[in-house]
Motif scaffolding. Structure first.
Motif, PDB file in Angstrom:
ATOM      1  N   PHE A  20       9.367  -7.265  -9.184  1.00  0.00           N
ATOM      2  CA  PHE A  20       9.075  -5.867  -9.562  1.00  0.00           C
ATOM      3  C   PHE A  20       9.079  -5.709 -11.076  1.00  0.00           C
ATOM      4  N   SER A  36       2.388  -1.585  -8.328  1.00  0.00           N
ATOM      5  CA  SER A  36       3.244  -2.710  -7.931  1.00  0.00           C
ATOM      6  C   SER A  36       4.637  -2.207  -7.546  1.00  0.00           C
ATOM      7  N   GLN A  37       5.511  -2.014  -8.517  1.00  0.00           N
ATOM      8  CA  GLN A  37       6.885  -1.574  -8.227  1.00  0.00           C
ATOM      9  C   GLN A  37       6.852  -0.210  -7.519  1.00  0.00           C
ATOM     10  N   GLY A  38       7.742  -0.032  -6.530  1.00  0.00           N
ATOM     11  CA  GLY A  38       7.715   1.198  -5.740  1.00  0.00           C
ATOM     12  C   GLY A  38       8.427   2.360  -6.404  1.00  0.00           C
ATOM     13  N   TYR A 125      12.911  -7.803   1.787  1.00  0.00           N
ATOM     14  CA  TYR A 125      13.165  -7.197   0.473  1.00  0.00           C
ATOM     15  C   TYR A 125      14.063  -8.141  -0.327  1.00  0.00           C
ATOM     16  N   ASN A 174       9.927  -2.734   4.070  1.00  0.00           N
ATOM     17  CA  ASN A 174       9.338  -3.136   2.794  1.00  0.00           C
ATOM     18  C   ASN A 174       9.317  -4.663   2.788  1.00  0.00           C
ATOM     19  N   TYR A 205      13.661   4.099   3.562  1.00  0.00           N
ATOM     20  CA  TYR A 205      12.395   4.853   3.768  1.00  0.00           C
ATOM     21  C   TYR A 205      12.456   5.678   5.050  1.00  0.00           C
ATOM     22  N   LYS A 236      14.430   7.204  -3.135  1.00  0.00           N
ATOM     23  CA  LYS A 236      13.195   7.199  -2.355  1.00  0.00           C
ATOM     24  C   LYS A 236      12.907   8.587  -1.799  1.00  0.00           C
ATOM     25  N   PHE A 320       4.131   1.907   1.086  1.00  0.00           N
ATOM     26  CA  PHE A 320       3.417   0.694   0.703  1.00  0.00           C
ATOM     27  C   PHE A 320       2.306   0.394   1.706  1.00  0.00           C
ATOM     28  N   ARG A 365       0.699  -6.128  -1.919  1.00  0.00           N
ATOM     29  CA  ARG A 365       1.287  -4.834  -1.552  1.00  0.00           C
ATOM     30  C   ARG A 365       0.971  -3.799  -2.618  1.00  0.00           C
TER      31      ARG A 365
END
Ligand code: PMP
Ligand code: GLN
Length: 385
Positions: A20, A36-38, A125, A174, A205, A236, A320, A365
């Motif tokens: 990330f 990219s990074q969430g 993850y 994820n 999530y 999140k 994602f 992703r």
């Protein structure tokens, strides 16, 4: 800076910088759209910001109680009760953490000893495996298969040995966007029954599920709940990944062990922001609306993907979406992700890094927690490839 050669035998010899950080840095260096990074690129609710400002002005500014601010634990009690019909004791079974990463690390350190085995589902993850290894535990991998990444519990059962101490589940998942259903939880109940195995359930999530799926938590299954440590993240849920706040639910005996470690690796978490969230979370609309909100973004992103040569099985949960690029390139996924970031100005995450065996199935992703205009710009790039 000169350094003395300590001949350190690294506890994590194979670990470098997380994907990330790597991909976000690359995106920044090359001015790429960062899927990219969430994390969201849209603003936080003004009401939440005002609450944070209110408690910054008014205080408290000193340590929160080790287990978390009482008002936040009470608000979590109500939320969990309303959503999952589970009743966790506010004093002994709910702890506020510095995000889910700390919660997961603390849970693993509190439970896992040398040579204990922990079953993990890959792609997984990235923070689970190093935490297990640092405790001397042994990760045991169950490989999920595309396109649905579903779990065959009969096969999982065969991985259980007398050394199995923990199973880590993550739903919504994820990086694949798969979700566990009632059937999965019932199968898990069966295979851990009378084994003493602890289920670490990463549910960051929880609200982000789509189509006919509803939020499913380990805490609503009576036979699992007594063996489960469930982990959640406000980052999140309220679009504030930078606040680094989350929480853990566990029965008293497990929470007692969890807190033994928690009190020494963080002690307590950001006090004013805990109070801001405690007030904000009371309005259930603030989290119940999330699924519809992100579903619109998922649909917008998928419409654009469908006009491209990338292939997608719609994500069932998380923010994602996996895309397969086999028709476009035969490059390994890490190279493809870097090339697209540098040359096409669109950053994503390669999936092979989430497999212990670094399996490359040509998946990237993409995070769709972005403004519609960002997603549209990303869509233009995807359709040109
Ligand atoms: N688990 C999963 C599956 C995640 O995607 C993330 C990233 N948010 C975390 C845990 C860590 O959450 P936090 O940012 O609250 O530490
Ligand atoms: N959970 C985020 C993701 O999957 C990343 C968080 C982090 O960078 N540690 O993209």
């Amino acid at each position: 800076m000169p350094y003395y050669n300590h001949h350190i035998h690294s506890k994590l010899p194979k670990i470098g910088t997380t994907i990330f950080t790597t991909m976000s840095n690359l995106a920044n260096d090359h001015g790429a759209i960062n899927l990219s990074q969430g994390f969201p690129d849209f603003d936080v609710d003004e009401r939440l910001k005002h609450l944070a400002i209110k408690y910054i002005k008014k205080g408290p500014h000193q340590y929160a109680p080790m287990q978390g601010a009482l008002s936040l634990r009470e608000a979590i009690y109500e939320k969990v009760n309303a959503m999952y019909n589970a009743s966790y004791d506010v004093e002994n079974e709910i702890t506020i953490t510095a995000g889910a990463t700390q919660a997961i690390y603390t849970a693993i350190s509190a439970i896992i000893k040398e040579n204990d085995e922990v079953i993990l589902f890959t792609p997984a993850y990235d923070c689970y495996e190093p935490a297990i290894e640092i405790c001397g535990g042994k990760p045991v991998f169950f490989q999920l298969q595309a396109p649905d990444f579903a779990i065959n519990w009969e096969k999982v059962k065969k991985l259980i040995s007398p050394k199995t101490r923990m199973i880590i589940i993550n739903s919504p998942h994820n990086p694949t966007g798969s979700v566990l259903t009632k059937k999965d939880f019932i199968a898990l109940e069966k295979i851990i029954s009378d084994t003493g195995i602890i289920v670490l359930s990463d549910e960051v999530y929880e609200h982000l599920v789509y189509d006919d799926h509803t939020p499913q938590s380990v805490v609503s299954y009576p036979k699992l709940v007594s063996s489960a440590i469930a982990v959640f993240s406000f980052g999140k849920t309220f679009h504030v990944t930078g606040w680094k706040l989350g929480y853990v639910l566990a029965p008293e005996n497990l929470m007692h062990e969890f807190r033994k470690v928690h009190q020494f690796n963080v002690f307590s978490c950001n006090h004013p922001f805990q109070l801001a969230i405690a007030e904000y979370i009371k309005d259930e609309e603030n989290y119940l609306k999330l699924s519809a909100f992100y579903n619109k973004k998922r649909k917008l992103f998928l419409e654009m993907v469908n006009a491209s040569r990338f292939k997608a099985v719609p994500s069932k949960g998380t923010y994602f979406q996996l895309l397969n690029y086999e028709e476009i390139s035969s490059l390994p996924d890490i190279e493809m992700a870097k090339k697209m970031t540098i040359e096409n100005k669109l950053a994503s995450i390669p999936i092979s890094v989430f497999y212990h065996a670094k399996i490359d199935q040509k998946f990237l992703r993409f995070c769709f927690a972005k403004k519609d205009e960002t997603l549209k710009k990303a869509g233009e790039i995807l359709t040109q490839l």
